[in-house]
Design an enzyme around this catalytic site. Structure first.
Site, PDB file in Angstrom:
ATOM      1  N   ARG A  72       0.860  -1.183   0.000  1.00 29.09           N
ATOM      2  CA  ARG A  72       0.000   0.000   0.000  1.00 29.09           C
ATOM      3  C   ARG A  72       0.895   1.230   0.000  1.00 29.09           C
ATOM      4  O   ARG A  72       2.115   1.127   0.162  1.00 29.09           O
ATOM      5  CB  ARG A  72      -0.990   0.024   1.178  1.00 29.09           C
ATOM      6  N   GLY A  73       0.285   2.389  -0.175  1.00 23.64           N
ATOM      7  CA  GLY A  73       1.061   3.619  -0.284  1.00 23.64           C
ATOM      8  C   GLY A  73       1.262   3.958  -1.756  1.00 23.64           C
ATOM      9  O   GLY A  73       1.568   3.083  -2.570  1.00 23.64           O
ATOM     10  N   ALA A  74       1.091   5.257  -2.081  1.00 24.60           N
ATOM     11  CA  ALA A  74       1.104   5.665  -3.488  1.00 24.60           C
ATOM     12  C   ALA A  74       2.365   5.210  -4.209  1.00 24.60           C
ATOM     13  O   ALA A  74       2.303   4.587  -5.280  1.00 24.60           O
ATOM     14  CB  ALA A  74       0.969   7.188  -3.572  1.00 24.60           C
ATOM     15  N   ARG A 103      -6.855  -1.281  -7.800  1.00 24.39           N
ATOM     16  CA  ARG A 103      -7.275  -0.181  -6.901  1.00 24.39           C
ATOM     17  C   ARG A 103      -7.527   1.038  -7.760  1.00 24.39           C
ATOM     18  O   ARG A 103      -6.633   1.880  -7.954  1.00 24.39           O
ATOM     19  CB  ARG A 103      -6.211   0.121  -5.833  1.00 24.39           C
ATOM     20  N   GLN A 148      -2.231   2.490  11.229  1.00 28.03           N
ATOM     21  CA  GLN A 148      -1.004   2.454  10.416  1.00 28.03           C
ATOM     22  C   GLN A 148       0.199   3.040  11.159  1.00 28.03           C
ATOM     23  O   GLN A 148       1.336   2.652  10.894  1.00 28.03           O
ATOM     24  CB  GLN A 148      -1.190   3.243   9.110  1.00 28.03           C
ATOM     25  N   ASP A 154      -2.067  12.510   0.658  1.00 28.73           N
ATOM     26  CA  ASP A 154      -2.645  11.706  -0.422  1.00 28.73           C
ATOM     27  C   ASP A 154      -2.948  12.558  -1.646  1.00 28.73           C
ATOM     28  O   ASP A 154      -2.961  12.075  -2.766  1.00 28.73           O
ATOM     29  CB  ASP A 154      -3.907  10.993   0.065  1.00 28.73           C
ATOM     30  N   ASN A 180      -4.987  14.271   3.662  1.00 29.90           N
ATOM     31  CA  ASN A 180      -4.172  13.204   4.239  1.00 29.90           C
ATOM     32  C   ASN A 180      -5.083  12.376   5.147  1.00 29.90           C
ATOM     33  O   ASN A 180      -6.275  12.660   5.298  1.00 29.90           O
ATOM     34  CB  ASN A 180      -2.990  13.810   5.016  1.00 29.90           C
ATOM     35  N   LYS A 181      -4.531  11.344   5.737  1.00 32.79           N
ATOM     36  CA  LYS A 181      -5.283  10.460   6.627  1.00 32.79           C
ATOM     37  C   LYS A 181      -6.104  11.275   7.625  1.00 32.79           C
ATOM     38  O   LYS A 181      -5.635  12.276   8.164  1.00 32.79           O
ATOM     39  CB  LYS A 181      -4.298   9.566   7.387  1.00 32.79           C
TER      40      LYS A 181
END
Lengths: 375, 375
Positions: free
Chosen positions: A54-56, A97, A211, A252, A262-263
């Site tokens: 995961r993660g861009a 995704r 996370q 993000d 962001n989160k």
């Protein structure tokens, strides 16, 4: 960065069997450190869909390597059959995704490189070179974010007593596990630590998916960076009492006007930083910029995720088994917004691979002048 | 309030056996609803120490009933032996949670009532009356907080479309489970709901102990009040998007200058409320005021609790067992500050049993003029 004293990236070709790509199963961290082999594009698609990666940045790199696996394994008897297979695998990867911008970008970059080759043999070579280039560029961008961001930490350290740590708060995982190496928010921290500047990190656990507790804390512990995990509720108290020198978060999506998605929970920390005069930075490679939106709070769509993430928590039982427990009654519905947007007015600056800039259109476009035309 | 459609307080004398006091085992909520019998002062002390009961109001009431049990069971052959036992039980109760102000206050009130009686028999009667009075007063103060606070909700409802709910965010559990009935932050919510004003509550799960997810959500579900549980990170996003009309929290200590100490994370929600023009109220009985401190942020000591609360989460397994899981590696240390202080400048007002006032010394002392001398 380091795991058990050995350097790793988050994705790499098997040193003895270059037709195999290896990744860390991030779903099992921090309870198990397991390496997974990818041998086909379908394996890569599953790894992306199941969030094994995961993660861009890492999703982009996995898609790049996935396309390389496709080219390595596609039928070589006719160019048409070869390209048909590679194109189908590209679609498969993109569907894993759909909202991940880097995923489609990496697949398209590979399709262009493969399509431009004049033989199947050179197409395969192009796919290998491109997969490596996507991963290397991701790592290099993060390394540069670290080089620029470490100057902020050095400046704070210069005002501290010798040996006194610079206290940095971060939210979620914008660490090397989300990229190929270094991370975005963590890159300046690792750079400072590796240069011998004493740093200490406050790690928000980052409910509901944890996370921070699961990934960021594990990363930092493995690399030997001093840190404490805190409940997401605690950062305001720490900032009120001078226990945070600097906040660095990932992003993000960031508008070219400086609004940072962001989160979820990032905005609350930015408010506390602003209220207490603590500098608040977002660290991001330029691929994270949105060059079209001007009002992040109202324009960036915020994903509402399934309720199970809030209803349940995964952890380790006393017997050492990884299990999930329900933490509230099914009678109570939950709402699970995955992200929030921190308005530019609360953001001290952005740390990019080209340098640090203020969170406004003029400063961002001064670093990225080639984007002025899209204004 | 209601559980399974039946009215309960959090503590009561057994209807058939008045020498037994009954409580709800709050440690087991929301997974099990179990009633526990207390037959001695020692039982009450254990219930307080083990957090079978918690919350300022309920701890005070439990201490009051604990002293009643002491008086009922103490030796009746001599006044000296009787008083000796009652005094020893008072010390035992006070030691159960030394920092709980209401605990010592309730024990001392009982000791005064018992000491003033002219016979053992009237002393026992005084203890019974006082225990009941402490519980009744607690419930009555909360009921009045509800009566005053419901006006705020009514005013917001009057500006809504018919049937549209007033959205109220709360943090932690300042519900009836923390008192004898009604609660503090929840009292206006229950009052509005019971009057037919549509309300909907956003319940912060309140890591690390999850009092919101475990207790507040359960309370609201049992009483039929619509609500959603959210991760503590989410409130800022909701307020940015007009999804919160009002925040009401409880308080563990509020200075007479209006600084509100409450469960950690409250300050972050107050910042978001202020940033978005959402009214932010603390609801508290006057026993929560500190009449000596003027600067809550710097003067109120903040308890640092054990790390296990952050390292572990309790929940229900798929098999239906209540168990604890570790959510991060033991390699990562944690910091666990239990409370934070919201400065008065972020607090729209305070809802007390005497009415609503602004969060400053003038307004608070106007409601409590008898406290002016302590300024």
């Amino acid at each position: 960065m380091n795991i058990n004293g050995q350097h790793y990236r988050t994705i790499w070709r098997h040193p003895q069997q270059p037709e195999i790509v290896q990744i860390i199963d991030q779903r099992k961290l921090p309870f198990r450190f397991e390496i997974v082999d990818l041998t086909t594009a379908a394996d890569a698609a599953v790894a992306i869909r199941d969030m094994t990666v995961r993660g861009a940045g890492l999703i982009g790199a996995t898609a790049g390597y996935g396309m390389m696996l496709s080219a390595l394994r596609a039928p070589k008897d006719s160019r048409e059959a070869f390209l048909q297979q590679v194109t189908a695998d590209g679609d498969l990867l993109k569907a894993a995704r759909p909202t991940a911008v880097n995923l489609a970008w990496a697949v398209d970059r590979q399709l262009a490189a493969i399509g431009a080759a004049d033989s199947i043999e050179t197409a395969v070579q192009a796919a290998e070179i491109t997969a490596q280039a996507i991963a290397d560029e991701d790592a290099e961008y993060c390394r540069r974010i670290g080089e620029h961001g470490v100057e902020l930490i050095e400046e704070i350290a210069s005002r501290k007593k010798p040996g006194e740590a610079v206290n940095i708060l971060t939210h979620c995982n914008a660490g090397w596990l989300a990229f190929v190496d270094y991370g975005s928010a963590t890159a300046p921290i690792y750079a400072a630590h590796d240069r011998g500047i004493p740093v200490h990190v406050w790690v928000d656990e980052t409910r509901p998916r944890n996370q921070g507790a699961r990934l960021t804390a594990w990363e930092l512990a493995q690399h030997g960076v001093p840190h404490h995990v805190i409940a997401d509720n605690v950062g305001g108290h720490l900032m009120q009492h001078g226990m945070v020198d600097l906040c660095i978060v990932g992003s993000d999506r960031t508008t070219f006007t400086g609004d940072v998605a962001n989160k979820v929970g990032t905005y609350l920390k930015a408010l506390a930083a602003y209220d207490n005069g603590v500098p608040f930075y977002a660290a991001l490679p330029s691929s994270t910029f949105d060059w079209t939106m001007t009002d992040g709070v109202h324009q960036i769509p915020i994903e509402e995720r399934g309720g199970e993430e809030v209803h349940t928590v995964e952890g380790l039982t006393a017997a050492g088994d990884v299990t999930e427990v329900r933490i509230l009654t099914p009678d109570s519905p939950v709402a699970n917004y995955g992200f929030d947007v921190t308005p530019a007015r609360l953001v001290t600056g952005l740390i990019t691979e080209r340098g640090i800039c203020a969170a406004n259109a003029d400063s961002i476009l001064a670093l990225y002048p080639e984007k002025r035309s899209t204004e």
